[in-house]
Design an enzyme around this catalytic site. Structure first.
Site, mmCIF file in Angstrom:
data_model
loop_
_atom_site.group_PDB
_atom_site.id
_atom_site.type_symbol
_atom_site.label_atom_id
_atom_site.label_comp_id
_atom_site.label_asym_id
_atom_site.label_seq_id
_atom_site.Cartn_x
_atom_site.Cartn_y
_atom_site.Cartn_z
ATOM 1 N N SER A 1 45.473 26.976 -8.573
ATOM 2 C CA SER A 1 44.072 27.334 -8.337
ATOM 3 C C SER A 1 43.744 27.120 -6.866
ATOM 4 O O SER A 1 44.394 26.316 -6.176
ATOM 5 C CB SER A 1 43.145 26.456 -9.197
ATOM 6 O OG SER A 1 41.792 26.632 -8.841
ATOM 7 N N TYR B 1 39.788 17.897 -12.055
ATOM 8 C CA TYR B 1 40.428 19.209 -12.153
ATOM 9 C C TYR B 1 41.177 19.536 -10.867
ATOM 10 O O TYR B 1 42.335 19.975 -10.897
ATOM 11 C CB TYR B 1 39.385 20.282 -12.450
ATOM 12 C CG TYR B 1 39.953 21.684 -12.467
ATOM 13 C CD1 TYR B 1 40.784 22.098 -13.509
ATOM 14 C CD2 TYR B 1 39.671 22.592 -11.447
ATOM 15 C CE1 TYR B 1 41.319 23.380 -13.522
ATOM 16 C CE2 TYR B 1 40.192 23.870 -11.465
ATOM 17 C CZ TYR B 1 41.016 24.261 -12.505
ATOM 18 O OH TYR B 1 41.544 25.539 -12.518
#
Length: 265
Positions: A145, A158
């Site tokens: 990501s 995260y």
């Protein structure tokens, strides 16, 4: 668009029941690849299996798998190896996030993200690596990501998982660089999937980034197009990677200037 390199190749995809994983599976099948689809929802996988086999006449294998269960990972991959001797590509796509301030996250939620995003990815990779090393070829694609490059407020845990994924991916790439095994990191920005239904219960972040969201189909096309190439990293959209470069060069300035946007979660 078909990738002729994939014809008759065996491709494992985790998190294949929806979103990017499903789009990758369809594009691989379109290119004539045999796909092995792994996800927690077996009923959904059965529907996908029937659809892809009917439309593309390729072999579609499905297995129920929660990648956070390392024992289950071992058992499922051993079943796959018994049925298919050679694995050409592994796409580690399974993952999820929860966007809340660090002090609002429970330890269980943090462990859950690390168990899926990091340990699950590593467990799946460690299962296919001996096969690929014996074959003398293969490609491991890890869906990371942009959060693995730029940490933002309310995504501390995260972002930490995705930083870990990039660290693992970059190290692995160097370890196998002379063994004809390719390792690619994929760093997408916000994607139009159900990810945000779980990640951001308020819906505020999804609204704030709606105009820059990319589609699963777009991500999948870039991933499938890079399969069986030496592509080191895929950053989507391309312009967003400029932010990570600026962050690396001028972290303090970036955090200060980007604060109004980064705090919109």
């Amino acid at each position: 668009m078909k990738n002729e390199r994939l014809r008759h190749k065996n491709i494992i995809i985790t998190g294949a029941s929806s979103g990017v994983g499903l789009s990758i599976a369809e594009k691989c099948a379109t290119s004539g690849a045999n796909v092995i689809l792994l996800a927690r929802r077996l009923d959904v996988l059965k529907e996908i299996q029937e659809d892809l086999q009917n439309r593309y006449s390729v072999r579609v294998m499905i297995f129920k798998l929660d990648v956070s269960d390392t024992d289950e990972v071992k058992n499922v991959f051993q079943q796959i190896f018994q049925e298919i001797g050679e694995i050409d590509i592994l796409v580690n796509n399974a993952g999820f996030g929860i966007f809340r301030s660090a002090h609002e996250l429970s330890i269980e939620e943090i462990k859950g993200m690390f168990s899926v995003n990091v340990m699950g990815l590593i467990a799946c990779t460690n299962m296919v690596l001996p096969i690929m090393l014996k074959q003398g070829k293969g490609h491991i694609i890890n869906i990371a990501s942009q959060a693995g490059k730029i940490a933002t407020p309310k995504s501390s845990a995260y972002a930490a998982t995705k930083h870990a994924v990039l660290g693992f991916t970059n190290s692995l790439r160097m370890e196998v660089s002379d063994r004809n095994i390719f390792v690619t990191a994929v760093n997408p920005g916000p994607i139009e999937t159900n990810f945000f239904k779980r990640a951001d219960e308020t819906g505020n972040y999804e609204k704030s980034v709606k105009r820059v969201m990319i589609t699963p189909d777009y991500v999948a096309s870039k991933v499938v197009g890079a399969m069986l190439t030496k592509r080191r990293e895929i950053n989507l959209p391309g312009w967003m990677n400029a932010g990570s470069i600026l962050f690396a060069l001028f972290p303090g300035l970036f955090e200060k200037a980007g604060k109004p946007f980064l705090n919109k979660k």
